[in-house]
Write an enzyme that holds these catalytic residues in place. Structure first.
Site, PDB file in Angstrom:
ATOM      1  N   LYS A  75     -12.355  -1.009  -0.519  1.00 56.45           N
ATOM      2  CA  LYS A  75     -11.453  -0.139  -1.393  1.00 56.45           C
ATOM      3  C   LYS A  75     -12.104  -0.048  -2.834  1.00 56.45           C
ATOM      4  CE  LYS A  75      -7.323  -0.313   1.490  1.00 56.45           C
ATOM      5  NZ  LYS A  75      -7.697  -0.788   2.498  1.00 56.45           N
ATOM      6  N   SER A 110       0.848  -1.169   0.080  1.00 53.40           N
ATOM      7  CA  SER A 110      -0.098   0.089  -0.070  1.00 53.40           C
ATOM      8  C   SER A 110       0.795   1.440   0.079  1.00 53.40           C
ATOM      9  CB  SER A 110      -0.914  -0.015   1.417  1.00 53.40           C
ATOM     10  OG  SER A 110       0.022   0.165   2.463  1.00 53.40           O
ATOM     11  N   HIS A 125      -5.387  -3.981  -1.952  1.00 52.83           N
ATOM     12  CA  HIS A 125      -5.115  -2.958  -3.022  1.00 52.83           C
ATOM     13  C   HIS A 125      -4.882  -3.678  -4.365  1.00 52.83           C
ATOM     14  CE1 HIS A 125      -4.531   0.544  -0.376  1.00 52.83           C
ATOM     15  NE2 HIS A 125      -4.199  -0.347   0.625  1.00 52.83           N
TER      16      HIS A 125
END
Lengths: 415, 82
Positions: free
Chosen positions: A249, A190, A218
């Protein structure tokens, strides 16, 4: 009164220490839906300001997508607001099962279990499957939630240098005497945006009889040709034992997470993972919205393709403008500044230019590796990206760092 | 004492410093507080010391403060060796 002045003062002192260390987190309020353009109240009490958001994990721009919002509304109407229960008592609806099945199919895994968050999934997965005679071998830069999960479990653990396969192999050799070995890594890291070399890691896991867990928070939704993740990017979709990932996310951005993988391992999580057993189910509207997200992403790669184009444009233009960015291919783009104060000052000036970005420095990243982390989104348009680059060029010029490499920036500002 | 320091230093450089890191480590370099060794990966060093010197370090002893320099690490090991 238990909360005496003396007690209060001790906590006030703790807060002051955080401020003195320069790591105090200020309040920032978003007064609009999440998106490329947001209304922000910062500092607290200041008039609202419209800025371009370049620090959200909204990689695919689905946080406020009309179809997702509509699906969440329908979920709210048809299945209610909340479950008032953990999953295994009376907190599992048909839509929880549907989302699990869709995730298994999307990620190419045998089974999936939903958790209230990926933080919870990472907190629960290790304790569910490992015992003291086992060992976890983890990359040193894995996400904090994995670190916490590893520390909560009774297995032994060791670490290897970030993405260093030679060092990992050395550790796998060292731990051949353990019952089970579990390699743990992020798919995309990240802070640096690095892609873990999962193809090499899979070879090592086979050679040394080790299981492999990848946190894809991610990566899920946009890494790989059809967005399935890092394992798709490296052509090893059938070789990963466990994936943990988030719906917070790219996959809609609301909340919730999951463990997906070998059916026996997922079943053990269902039986033993404490965050699964003792925390509420994902709320029905979020489950319904997440199902829609997976449906949208299974039909078309349009959004991940746009993200890829945006990322390429931003990386190329930043390099041409003379900013020192960390090379890579992911939409996480660290603008390297090395000095914490410089990172903070430039982020503040970027905000004044209408660009919302944040500076990161030790202990969040390694000492002397301060940076502004930029995150691209499919919600960004070309003019947004160009405005962001122009602002970096203007602010970078103010601080005299344009065209400078690492050594020159450190010589000028220190570490 | 100096021999033990050299052994510990060699292990730390091999275990924690990458070839392309611009970091020089000596006996008094801050390891934990400077970020060369983080609290999560400190476990490798603890296990190395326990095996190498046949000692057992409790969690209350293996603190970031005690592990912050080669000198302080060697002092801790010597306490156990008597």
């Amino acid at each position: 009164m238990a909360y005496s002045d003396k007690t209060r003062q001790a906590f006030v002192d703790d807060i002051e220490t955080i401020k003195k260390r320069g790591i105090f987190k200020e309040k920032r309020f978003i007064c609009s839906p999440q998106g490329a353009v947001i209304d922000v109240e910062y500092p607290e009490g200041a008039p609202r300001k419209e800025v371009l958001n370049f620090c959200a994990n909204n990689y695919l721009g689905l946080s406020s997508h009309a179809d997702v919002i509509k699906a969440a509304h329908e979920g709210l109407d048809s299945r209610g607001y909340g479950m008032s229960s953990v999953r295994f008592i009376c907190g599992t609806q048909d839509i929880h099962r549907e989302l699990q099945d869709k995730m298994s199919s999307f990620l190419g895994m045998e089974d999936t279990l939903l958790f209230p968050s990926c933080m919870d999934a990472n907190a629960g997965v290790f304790e569910s499957i490992l015992e003291p005679e086992d060992v976890i071998i983890a990359d040193r830069l894995i996400h904090a939630s994995l670190v916490d999960g590893i520390r909560l479990c009774s297995a032994q653990y060791d670490t290897f240098k970030h993405m260093n396969m030679k060092h990992l192999e050395k550790k796998l050799e060292l731990h051949q005497d353990k019952r089970h070995r579990l390699i743990v890594t992020d798919g995309v890291f990240s802070m640096d945006g690095d892609l873990c070399p999962l193809d090499e890691m899979c070879e090592l896991s086979e050679k040394y009889d080790a299981m492999l867990l990848v946190d894809e928070s991610h990566a899920s939704g946009f890494i790989g040709r059809t967005g399935r993740g890092t394992h798709e990017h490296f052509g090893v979709m059938d070789k990963i034992d466990l994936i943990t990932t988030t719906f917070g996310k790219a996959l809609g951005g609301a909340s919730g997470g999951c463990v997906s993988g070998r059916k026996e391992l997922v079943e053990l999580c269902r039986q033993k993972a404490r965050p699964y057993l003792f925390s509420n189910s994902m709320a029905p509207p979020i489950v319904a919205g997440s199902i829609k997200v997976i449906e949208v992403l299974s039909k078309t790669t349009e959004r991940r393709d746009k993200l890829e184009e945006n990322t390429q444009r931003f990386r190329e233009k930043m390099t041409s403008a003379g900013l020192n960015i960390r090379s890579g291919v992911t939409p996480i783009v660290p603008v390297m500044l090395y000095n914490a104060k410089l990172a903070n000052d430039m982020a503040r000036d970027m905000y004044a230019e209408g660009i919302y970005v944040i500076g990161f420095f030790f202990p969040v990243v390694a000492a002397g590796a301060a940076r502004i982390r930029v995150q691209l989104s499919a919600a960004h348009e070309i003019e947004h990206i160009d405005k962001c680059v122009d602002a970096f060029a203007k602010v970078g010029d103010k601080y005299g760092i344009i065209g400078m490499d690492k050594k020159a920036i450190i010589d000028k500002y220190g570490m | 004492m100096d021999e033990m320091k050299s052994v510990v230093l060699e292990y730390i450089v091999d275990e924690y410093v990458d070839e392309d890191d611009d970091v020089e480590v000596d006996f008094d370099t801050a390891l934990i507080s400077s970020g060369i060794v983080d609290s999560f990966s400190m476990v490798s060093l603890k296990v190395f010391l326990e095996k190498k010197y046949d000692i057992s370090l409790s969690d209350s002893e293996a603190t970031p403060e005690a592990f912050d320099t080669v000198t302080s690490i060697v002092e801790l090991v010597n306490k156990h060796l008597g």
